[in-house]
Design an enzyme around this catalytic site. Structure first.
Site, PDB file in Angstrom:
ATOM      1  N   ARG A  58       0.817  -1.219   0.000  1.00  0.00           N
ATOM      2  CA  ARG A  58       0.000   0.000   0.000  1.00  0.00           C
ATOM      3  C   ARG A  58       0.850   1.267   0.000  1.00  0.00           C
ATOM      4  NH1 ARG A  58      -2.369   0.617   4.549  1.00  0.00           N
ATOM      5  NH2 ARG A  58      -3.127  -1.517   4.818  1.00  0.00           N
ATOM      6  N   TYR A 112     -16.499  20.425 -11.712  1.00  0.00           N
ATOM      7  CA  TYR A 112     -16.901  19.101 -12.209  1.00  0.00           C
ATOM      8  C   TYR A 112     -17.996  18.558 -11.293  1.00  0.00           C
ATOM      9  CZ  TYR A 112     -16.005  14.138 -13.378  1.00  0.00           C
ATOM     10  OH  TYR A 112     -16.105  12.827 -13.748  1.00  0.00           O
ATOM     11  N   ASP A 184      -8.313  21.968  -9.610  1.00  0.00           N
ATOM     12  CA  ASP A 184      -8.412  20.853 -10.560  1.00  0.00           C
ATOM     13  C   ASP A 184      -7.787  21.364 -11.859  1.00  0.00           C
ATOM     14  OD1 ASP A 184      -9.186  19.021 -12.518  1.00  0.00           O
ATOM     15  OD2 ASP A 184     -11.057  18.529 -11.501  1.00  0.00           O
ATOM     16  N   LYS A 209      -7.028  11.414 -17.946  1.00  0.00           N
ATOM     17  CA  LYS A 209      -7.163  12.187 -19.178  1.00  0.00           C
ATOM     18  C   LYS A 209      -5.819  12.256 -19.923  1.00  0.00           C
ATOM     19  CE  LYS A 209     -11.396  13.060 -17.726  1.00  0.00           C
ATOM     20  NZ  LYS A 209     -11.577  12.152 -16.587  1.00  0.00           N
TER      21      LYS A 209
END
Ligand code: PLP
Length: 394
Positions: A58, A112, A184, A209
């Site tokens: 992790r 968003y 963002d 993206k």
């Protein structure tokens, strides 16, 4: 950090010989358990800083560390980057690292939609209030600060309507009150807008993206300014966040060509957007690099270029006429996400995700992502689509 341009740095950022053994990109290190030589060894490891040290799956391995370091290197002035299994997971961890019950978040109204849902859902449930603000507010944000305002969430340009925010002015006002700023930065990436250098505390990417760039993996990142990384990392560890090494490997691969892909997305999107501006069926084109877009002057001042995503507003017509345009497109897929090599078109209805402002754009909206196809073919496809729209509109 070198003085090389971002386009040069992107080619080798995050590479360390001890992680690659001489090959160009780090391989996929898949791991959960890391074995220790002895109990003493295990206890020593548990008591030390595990940053860039194998400890347990992790905490990551070189595949993740290399991508995280590459993203840090692309943000001049940044301290570190944490990776997440999606962009939304990155937004959630960033917000949770700076907010506590009783605090208030100021969130841009053009955020968003899942960012809004997080604010009005989970954050509200845990006693964090949100007020939405006008994306064009600039330094006027200072007038909104309340004694319990602890963070300002920005997204520039905004989702769907593409308003460009005055990020440096908002950050300066927030910093004067020790309020954290989050951006963002998915649309621009650090290559077109170096967020930390412009004053942002936490710069967030949906790497799904442009970083991945090939529509085949989900990933998010948060890059932190000095003094913000430790809390971000602790919060993310407590949330159990870990990005898959396979996806990080795909993202590292994508990153190497991001600068050249962005240049192509930019050129083709501008060609298509300018062509759309000349069409009678189009009332308005919302592309930050074109003067008709709110905040265009700020874009010219602050950005090194534009990417491939923008919207346009149809002149009249209804949902059925808009669907006639989109359904018959040959080269544009109909689907969410963006930033891959393929072009996409979707109907969007921004008024549904607003509460503080009302966009004054009448008419049905279409959002386009311009991929790496030849823009002349895309224009021919859209021309036929606009003819279908005009016939359906009557
Ligand atoms: C601006 C923006 N931010 C964040 C996200 C979320 O990213 P992900 O899909 O990787 O969770 C998206 C996805 O469409 C987006 O458009």
């Amino acid at each position: 950090m070198s003085d090389d341009t971002p386009a040069t740095r992107v080619v080798s950022a995050g590479r360390r010989p001890e992680w690659t053994a001489g090959i160009v990109n780090p391989p996929v290190w898949r791991a959960s358990t890391h074995l220790y030589d002895s109990v003493a060894d295990l206890r020593t490891a548990a008591g030390t800083d595990t940053h860039h040290r194998l400890f347990y799956g992790r905490r990551g391995a070189p595949t993740q560390w290399s991508l995280a370091d590459a993203l840090t290197e692309l943000e001049p002035g940044a301290e570190g980057t944490f990776l997440y299994p999606s962009g939304v997971a990155a937004i959630a961890a960033a917000l949770l690292s700076v907010l506590s019950p009783g605090d208030e978040l100021l969130c841009v109204d053009s955020a968003y939609d899942p960012t809004r849902s997080l604010a009005t859902g989970l954050l509200k449930r845990f006693g964090i209030a949100t007020r939405f603000y006008d994306p064009l507010i600039g330094s006027g944000i200072a007038e909104l600060f309340a004694p319990n305002t602890r963070a300002v969430m920005m997204e520039s340009p905004g989702s769907l309507t593409f308003e460009v925010q005055d990020v440096p002015a908002i950050c300066a006002a927030a910093r004067a009150r020790s309020i954290a700023t989050l951006l963002d930065n998915t649309w621009a990436t650090p290559l077109l807008f170096p967020a930390i250098e412009r004053g942002v505390d936490l710069s967030i990417l949906s790497c799904t993206k442009y970083v991945v760039g090939h529509s085949d993996a989900m990933l998010g990142s948060v890059t932190a300014a000095p003094g913000r990384f430790a809390k971000l990392r602790d919060t993310s560890f407590q949330l159990g966040q870990v990005a898959s090494p396979d996806d990080c490997w795909l993202a590292s691969r994508g990153l190497r060509t991001m600068a050249v892909r962005l240049r192509q997305h930019e050129a083709a999107a501008l060609e298509v957007a300018r062509w759309l501006e000349g069409r009678a069926e189009v009332a308005r084109v919302l592309h930050p690099a074109l003067p008709g877009c709110p905040g265009h002057e700020t874009f010219v001042r602050d950005f090194a270029g534009s990417s491939g995503l923008f919207s346009f507003v149809l002149d009249g017509g209804d949902d059925r006429a808009r669907a006639a345009l989109i359904d018959g497109l040959r080269l544009f897929g109909i689907g969410y996400s963006w930033g891959g090599f393929e072009s996409l078109a979707i109907p969007v209805d921004p008024a549904r995700c607003r509460s503080a402002t009302t966009p004054d754009f009448a008419g049905p909206f279409v959002r386009l992502h311009i991929g790496l196809e030849d823009p002349r073919d895309l224009i021919a496809d859209l021309a036929a689509g606009l003819d279908r729209f005009a016939a359906a509109r009557g």
